[in-house]
Design a protein around this motif. Structure first.
Motif, short mmCIF file in Angstrom:
data_model
loop_
_atom_site.label_atom_id
_atom_site.label_comp_id
_atom_site.label_asym_id
_atom_site.label_seq_id
_atom_site.Cartn_x
_atom_site.Cartn_y
_atom_site.Cartn_z
N VAL A 227 33.59 22.73 12.88
CA VAL A 227 32.46 22.75 11.95
C VAL A 227 33.00 22.47 10.56
N ALA A 228 32.19 21.82 9.74
CA ALA A 228 32.59 21.54 8.36
C ALA A 228 32.49 22.85 7.57
N ARG A 229 33.58 23.16 6.85
CA ARG A 229 33.61 24.43 6.13
C ARG A 229 34.32 24.24 4.78
N GLN A 230 33.78 24.89 3.79
CA GLN A 230 34.42 24.93 2.46
C GLN A 230 35.41 26.10 2.52
N VAL A 231 36.71 25.81 2.59
CA VAL A 231 37.72 26.87 2.73
C VAL A 231 38.21 27.40 1.38
N HIS A 232 37.96 26.64 0.33
CA HIS A 232 38.34 27.05 -1.02
C HIS A 232 37.41 26.31 -1.99
N PRO A 233 36.95 26.99 -3.05
CA PRO A 233 36.00 26.34 -3.96
C PRO A 233 36.49 25.03 -4.57
N GLU A 234 37.78 24.86 -4.69
CA GLU A 234 38.32 23.64 -5.33
C GLU A 234 38.89 22.65 -4.31
N ALA A 235 38.67 22.89 -3.03
CA ALA A 235 39.20 22.00 -1.99
C ALA A 235 38.07 21.18 -1.38
N ALA A 236 38.44 20.06 -0.79
CA ALA A 236 37.48 19.25 -0.03
C ALA A 236 37.02 20.06 1.18
N ILE A 237 35.94 19.64 1.77
CA ILE A 237 35.43 20.30 2.98
C ILE A 237 36.35 19.94 4.14
N PHE A 238 36.74 20.96 4.92
CA PHE A 238 37.61 20.79 6.08
C PHE A 238 36.79 20.90 7.35
N ASP A 239 37.25 20.25 8.43
CA ASP A 239 36.71 20.49 9.77
C ASP A 239 37.57 21.58 10.39
N VAL A 240 36.95 22.70 10.76
CA VAL A 240 37.69 23.88 11.22
C VAL A 240 37.18 24.29 12.60
N SER A 241 38.13 24.59 13.51
CA SER A 241 37.75 25.05 14.85
C SER A 241 37.54 26.56 14.85
N ALA A 242 37.08 27.05 15.99
CA ALA A 242 37.02 28.49 16.23
C ALA A 242 38.45 29.03 16.25
N ARG A 243 38.60 30.32 16.20
CA ARG A 243 39.92 30.93 16.35
C ARG A 243 40.18 31.16 17.83
N TYR A 244 41.42 30.92 18.24
CA TYR A 244 41.82 31.09 19.64
C TYR A 244 42.91 32.14 19.72
N ALA A 245 42.79 33.02 20.70
CA ALA A 245 43.80 34.06 20.89
C ALA A 245 45.09 33.45 21.42
N SER A 246 46.22 33.97 20.96
CA SER A 246 47.51 33.57 21.51
C SER A 246 48.32 34.83 21.77
N THR A 247 49.22 34.74 22.75
CA THR A 247 50.01 35.92 23.09
C THR A 247 51.37 35.92 22.42
N HIS A 248 51.94 34.72 22.18
CA HIS A 248 53.17 34.63 21.40
C HIS A 248 53.42 33.19 20.99
N ILE A 249 54.34 33.04 20.06
CA ILE A 249 54.70 31.73 19.55
C ILE A 249 56.22 31.66 19.52
N SER A 250 56.77 30.48 19.84
CA SER A 250 58.22 30.31 19.75
C SER A 250 58.52 28.93 19.20
N PHE A 251 59.69 28.81 18.62
CA PHE A 251 60.15 27.56 18.03
C PHE A 251 61.33 27.06 18.85
N THR A 252 61.34 25.77 19.17
CA THR A 252 62.39 25.20 19.99
C THR A 252 63.05 24.04 19.27
N ARG A 253 64.36 24.04 19.22
CA ARG A 253 65.12 22.88 18.74
C ARG A 253 65.68 22.21 19.96
N ILE A 254 65.30 20.98 20.15
CA ILE A 254 65.78 20.19 21.29
C ILE A 254 66.89 19.29 20.75
N PRO A 255 68.10 19.40 21.30
CA PRO A 255 69.21 18.63 20.73
C PRO A 255 69.05 17.13 20.92
N ALA A 256 69.66 16.38 20.02
CA ALA A 256 69.68 14.92 20.14
C ALA A 256 70.27 14.55 21.50
#
Length: 127
Positions: free
Chosen positions: A24-53
């Motif tokens: 949905v189009a939403r004004q996220v800050h008074p001085e920002a352009a209108i953003f398209d924003v999704s619903a919030r989704y639950a997550s159980t965890h987040i991880s970061f992976t470095r994959i070697p060259a």
């Protein structure tokens, strides 16, 4: 907004699909352009992976849990068991739901890569 998805059918075959993430189009800050924003989704965890060259090909595998991956650097080509292939560039994201079955193959680009893994208790199509 579209999200590439890998999933397995009951017979174990894996396929690509696209999930439409409603926004949905939403004004996220008074001085920002209108953003398209999704619903919030639950997550159980987040991880970061470095994959070697030079990681190259990771042969057929499934994921341990439903996960949304976001490629911060590098790219990859994915193949499902039905023979379809898709390229995901830097900045791309893909929802993996192939927790069973034949899985998918991943061919990593030659450079080092950084990927964020977000575990989701439900898919993006179910808020």
């Amino acid at each position: 907004m579209k999200c590439l998805r890998v999933y397995a059918t009951e017979d174990g075959e894996t396929h690509f699909d696209e999930v439409d993430i409603p926004t949905v189009a939403r004004q996220v800050h008074p001085e920002a352009a209108i953003f398209d924003v999704s619903a919030r989704y639950a997550s159980t965890h987040i991880s970061f992976t470095r994959i070697p060259a030079g990681a190259g090909l990771v042969d057929w595998h499934t994921v341990p849990r439903r996960s949304l991956t976001v490629r911060l650097s590098g790219s990859a080509e994915y193949q499902t068991s039905d023979g379809d292939r898709r390229h995901v560039p830097t900045g791309g994201f893909i929802l993996f739901e192939d927790t069973h079955g034949k899985g998918h193959r991943t061919l990593h680009s030659p450079e080092e890569q950084t990927v964020i893994w977000i575990s989701l208790p439900q898919g993006l199509d179910r808020a």
